[in-house]
Design an enzyme around this catalytic site. Structure first.
Site, PDB file in Angstrom:
ATOM      1  N   THR A 241       0.932  -1.172  -0.266  1.00 56.19           N
ATOM      2  CA  THR A 241      -0.085   0.074  -0.176  1.00 56.19           C
ATOM      3  C   THR A 241       0.799   1.528  -0.274  1.00 56.19           C
ATOM      4  O   THR A 241       0.527   2.056   0.094  1.00 56.19           O
ATOM      5  CB  THR A 241      -0.915   0.076   1.710  1.00 56.19           C
ATOM      6  N   ARG A 243       3.807   2.961  -3.117  1.00 51.83           N
ATOM      7  CA  ARG A 243       4.032   2.683  -4.322  1.00 51.83           C
ATOM      8  C   ARG A 243       5.024   2.020  -4.690  1.00 51.83           C
ATOM      9  O   ARG A 243       6.171   0.897  -4.217  1.00 51.83           O
ATOM     10  CB  ARG A 243       5.468   4.393  -4.034  1.00 51.83           C
ATOM     11  N   GLU A 272       0.536   3.732 -12.470  1.00 48.94           N
ATOM     12  CA  GLU A 272      -1.395   2.858 -12.223  1.00 48.94           C
ATOM     13  C   GLU A 272      -2.635   3.429 -12.957  1.00 48.94           C
ATOM     14  O   GLU A 272      -2.215   4.976 -13.453  1.00 48.94           O
ATOM     15  CB  GLU A 272      -1.566   3.914 -10.783  1.00 48.94           C
ATOM     16  N   HIS A 291      -5.455   1.306  -5.961  1.00 51.46           N
ATOM     17  CA  HIS A 291      -4.937   2.250  -4.728  1.00 51.46           C
ATOM     18  C   HIS A 291      -5.955   3.128  -3.798  1.00 51.46           C
ATOM     19  O   HIS A 291      -6.515   4.177  -3.756  1.00 51.46           O
ATOM     20  CB  HIS A 291      -4.982   3.922  -5.070  1.00 51.46           C
ATOM     21  N   GLY A 294      -5.634   5.019   1.061  1.00 56.63           N
ATOM     22  CA  GLY A 294      -5.924   6.039   1.501  1.00 56.63           C
ATOM     23  C   GLY A 294      -7.264   6.268   1.258  1.00 56.63           C
ATOM     24  O   GLY A 294      -7.766   5.942   1.005  1.00 56.63           O
TER      25      GLY A 294
END
Length: 333
Positions: A241, A243, A272, A291, A294
């Site tokens: 989670t 990079r 991504e 992603h 977050g």
């Protein structure tokens, strides 16, 4: 302290995501602001720009370059309603000794919750059980290595998110291994974790490995490669989670293809999303989540709340709780 002159700038639509109605009202009550900007050009056209003492910004806001700073000689406080400030602050900014607040601590909470949940599901063997059930129409029998209690979990990096994850995993009687060159022996002892000297050692001992290191371009690109991934024990899971650039994804795909017992949960990749021809799309033991770890949706208003709370402390002459230093900015994710 009388109301300071202030300005706010976000990418289009971002302010509505991070500032609840209550917190926007607090902002407008605490400062003398000229509305909300969504472009640097609009901000630079502000007649009172030279008097601005407080800048509220976040995703989509401008980098604090010398030419912008030169137009804001009175600036004393930057409130960043987002996470990492590495791309935001410049050397010239740090030279000005302007106070910088980041909402990273609030942004990190949902990441830690996501990681905790993903680790629990990985330790339960959820992915393999689901795949076996669909393929064989029966329950898997190879479950001797599974279970959420008393397992070994490896954390690559031990910053804010990893520490929050560690706190959540203590209830599971987890043995926590950490690879982090900045982690001292005393700090490791205080947090109840075991430092390891090499990534290979961490990978070969851990049933789940979760990545939390900051990516520093040109320094730690692809730091997790074939030798580390091949060291994972039978049935282990790999979770990223942080990079995508921290992982040699070609090697990851090769190892996962050769080791169907392994499982990778990738919330981040490079790029991504992955390239259309990336093997990560089709490998059955890969989960791509796009992603989402977050702050998303309703989680984002916690970022605005944190920075407005900090503004209130600053106006009251109190110490800021979430101030970021230049040294911290260089080593944070």
């Amino acid at each position: 302290m009388e109301r300071p002159q202030a300005a706010a700038i976000f990418g289009a639509g971002i302010a509505d995501q991070v500032l609840s109605g209550v917190d926007r009202a607090r902002w407008e009550r605490l400062v003398d602001a000229d509305g909300l900007h969504t472009s640097t050009e609009s901000l630079l056209a502000t007649p009172q720009l030279a008097q601005v003492q407080v800048l509220l910004t976040g995703w989509g806001g401008p980098r604090l370059r010398p030419e912008l700073l030169a137009r804001m000689p009175a600036l004393q406080l930057v409130l960043y309603a987002a996470g990492s400030v590495r791309h935001l602050a410049t050397d010239e900014f740090w030279d000005r000794e302007i106070a910088l607040v980041s909402a990273a601590d609030a942004n990190n909470e949902p990441v830690a919750d996501y990681v905790h949940a993903a680790i629990v599901m990985a330790l339960k063997g959820e992915h393999h059980a689901q795949a076996h059930l669909r393929r064989e129409r029966s329950y898997p029998s190879d479950q001797g290595h599974l279970g959420i209690y008393g397992q070994i979990v490896g954390l690559v990096g031990f910053g804010s998110i990893a520490r929050k994850v560690a706190a959540r995993l203590r209830a599971l009687e987890t043995t926590l291994l950490v690879f982090d060159p900045y982690l001292t022996a005393a700090d490791a002892e205080d947090h109840g974790v075991e430092r390891v000297e090499t990534l290979v050692d961490l990978f070969e001992r851990s049933q789940v490995v979760s990545v939390h290191a900051p990516w520093i371009s040109g320094v730690n690109d692809g730091m997790i490669g074939r030798s580390e991934l091949e060291a994972l024990p039978h049935g282990a899971a790999f979770l990223n989670t942080a990079r995508g650039a921290l992982v040699d994804e070609a090697a990851l795909a090769d190892v996962l293809r050769a080791r169907p017992d392994l499982f990778a949960n990738l919330d981040v990749t490079r790029p991504e999303p992955p390239e259309p021809d990336s093997p990560l799309w089709d490998l059955p033991n890969v989960r791509l989540t796009g992603h989402i770890a977050g702050s998303i949706g309703t989680e984002r208003t916690r970022l605005g709340r944190l920075v407005i709370d900090e503004l209130e402390r600053w106006l009251a002459g109190q110490e800021l709780r979430h101030r970021v230093t230049a040294e911290e900015a260089r080593t944070r994710a």
